[in-house]
Design an enzyme around this catalytic site. Structure first.
Site, PDB file in Angstrom:
ATOM      1  N   THR A  31       0.933  -1.170  -0.204  1.00 14.67           N
ATOM      2  CA  THR A  31       0.065   0.087  -0.153  1.00 14.67           C
ATOM      3  C   THR A  31       0.740   1.077  -0.029  1.00 14.67           C
ATOM      4  O   THR A  31       0.753   2.504  -0.905  1.00 14.67           O
ATOM      5  CB  THR A  31      -0.845   0.030   1.205  1.00 14.67           C
ATOM      6  N   TYR A  32       1.888   1.338   0.898  1.00 15.61           N
ATOM      7  CA  TYR A  32       2.665   2.323   0.917  1.00 15.61           C
ATOM      8  C   TYR A  32       3.844   2.464  -0.191  1.00 15.61           C
ATOM      9  O   TYR A  32       4.090   3.492  -0.868  1.00 15.61           O
ATOM     10  CB  TYR A  32       3.535   2.555   2.299  1.00 15.61           C
ATOM     11  N   ALA A  33       4.252   1.213  -0.874  1.00 18.65           N
ATOM     12  CA  ALA A  33       5.183   1.089  -1.866  1.00 18.65           C
ATOM     13  C   ALA A  33       4.593   1.501  -3.221  1.00 18.65           C
ATOM     14  O   ALA A  33       5.202   2.337  -3.973  1.00 18.65           O
ATOM     15  CB  ALA A  33       5.796  -0.326  -2.012  1.00 18.65           C
ATOM     16  N   ARG A  34       3.256   1.427  -3.275  1.00 22.74           N
ATOM     17  CA  ARG A  34       2.748   1.974  -4.721  1.00 22.74           C
ATOM     18  C   ARG A  34       2.437   3.487  -4.417  1.00 22.74           C
ATOM     19  O   ARG A  34       1.978   3.875  -5.507  1.00 22.74           O
ATOM     20  CB  ARG A  34       1.494   1.176  -4.604  1.00 22.74           C
ATOM     21  N   THR A  81      12.433   0.556  15.464  1.00 26.55           N
ATOM     22  CA  THR A  81      12.477   1.937  14.880  1.00 26.55           C
ATOM     23  C   THR A  81      12.480   1.585  13.080  1.00 26.55           C
ATOM     24  O   THR A  81      12.957   0.855  12.709  1.00 26.55           O
ATOM     25  CB  THR A  81      13.955   2.479  15.127  1.00 26.55           C
ATOM     26  N   GLU A  91      11.831   3.271   9.161  1.00 25.93           N
ATOM     27  CA  GLU A  91      12.477   4.387   8.469  1.00 25.93           C
ATOM     28  C   GLU A  91      11.642   4.428   7.241  1.00 25.93           C
ATOM     29  O   GLU A  91      11.373   3.584   6.597  1.00 25.93           O
ATOM     30  CB  GLU A  91      13.871   4.338   8.144  1.00 25.93           C
ATOM     31  N   TYR A 130      22.137 -11.601  19.811  1.00 21.55           N
ATOM     32  CA  TYR A 130      22.306 -10.034  19.997  1.00 21.55           C
ATOM     33  C   TYR A 130      22.360  -9.750  21.429  1.00 21.55           C
ATOM     34  O   TYR A 130      23.148  -8.891  21.866  1.00 21.55           O
ATOM     35  CB  TYR A 130      20.881  -9.461  19.588  1.00 21.55           C
ATOM     36  N   GLN A 158      15.502  -0.682  23.230  1.00 20.10           N
ATOM     37  CA  GLN A 158      15.035   0.492  22.685  1.00 20.10           C
ATOM     38  C   GLN A 158      13.723   0.860  22.963  1.00 20.10           C
ATOM     39  O   GLN A 158      12.789   0.044  22.774  1.00 20.10           O
ATOM     40  CB  GLN A 158      15.497   0.796  21.415  1.00 20.10           C
TER      41      GLN A 158
END
Length: 188
Positions: free
Chosen positions: A113-116, A135, A137, A170, A180
């Site tokens: 949805t965002y990529a398009r 986090t 981006e 980790y 975090q």
């Protein structure tokens, strides 16, 4: 190493608190309103973006340096959505807190949805025994302002379970992003 199903994700969330808060089904509406889907899908978990953002700006004419990051590069925004300027980016965090088992690695991919719309969501893998809020981006690759919605789906986490447990997790190596909270800027 194999990808894990909805059944496994639900079990791990219930027994090990792997995702909190956890949505056992895929949600497409909230209070009768359409939303960008979030929750458990067939082979992944669609994460939500919280309502706190850091929007990249150049008003202070600083340089971006991952070894010596200047917080003046960002403006804090809190709300139901965030507007990212053209050809810029913003940081945010997930609503969900994750606790990754020692024999699991995740890969996170942005929602179509965002990529398009020209918005790229980038998240690094969640390593074995990492825990915290993720986090996020968001890169706006368009020449127009772009809107990101808080409390709606933004990316999908895929879970891979290894055939053997790693020697060093980790947590074991004291990873700098362990536990975090909030939107976390680069640490050197």
């Amino acid at each position: 190493m194999s990808i894990k199903s909805d059944k496994w994700i639900r079990r791990m969330a219930a027994e090990y608190d792997m995702i909190s808060p956890f949505e056992p089904d895929l949600v497409r509406q909230v209070n009768g309103e359409k939303v960008i889907s979030f929750g458990t899908s067939s082979y992944g978990y669609d994460i939500r973006c919280a309502d706190e953002f850091k929007v990249f700006t150049n008003i202070n004419s600083t340089m971006v340096d991952p070894k010596n990051f200047d917080e003046k590069c960002f403006v804090d925004v809190k709300g139901e959505y965030c507007i990212i300027p053209p050809n810029s980016f913003a940081l945010a965090r997930t609503v969900e807190y994750f606790r990754i088992p020692r024999n699991v690695l995740t890969v996170c991919l942005g929602k179509s949805t965002y990529a398009r719309c020209g918005i790229v969501v980038n998240v690094t893998p969640f390593e074995p025994e990492w825990e915290g809020y993720v986090t996020l981006e968001f890169s706006n690759t368009t020449p127009l302002p772009a809107k990101i919605y808080a409390n709606e789906g933004v990316a999908q986490v895929l879970f891979f379970e290894s055939d053997e447990v790693c020697e060093v997790s980790y947590r074991d190596r004291g990873g700098k992003y362990m536990g975090q909270v909030g939107v976390t800027l680069p640490r050197s």
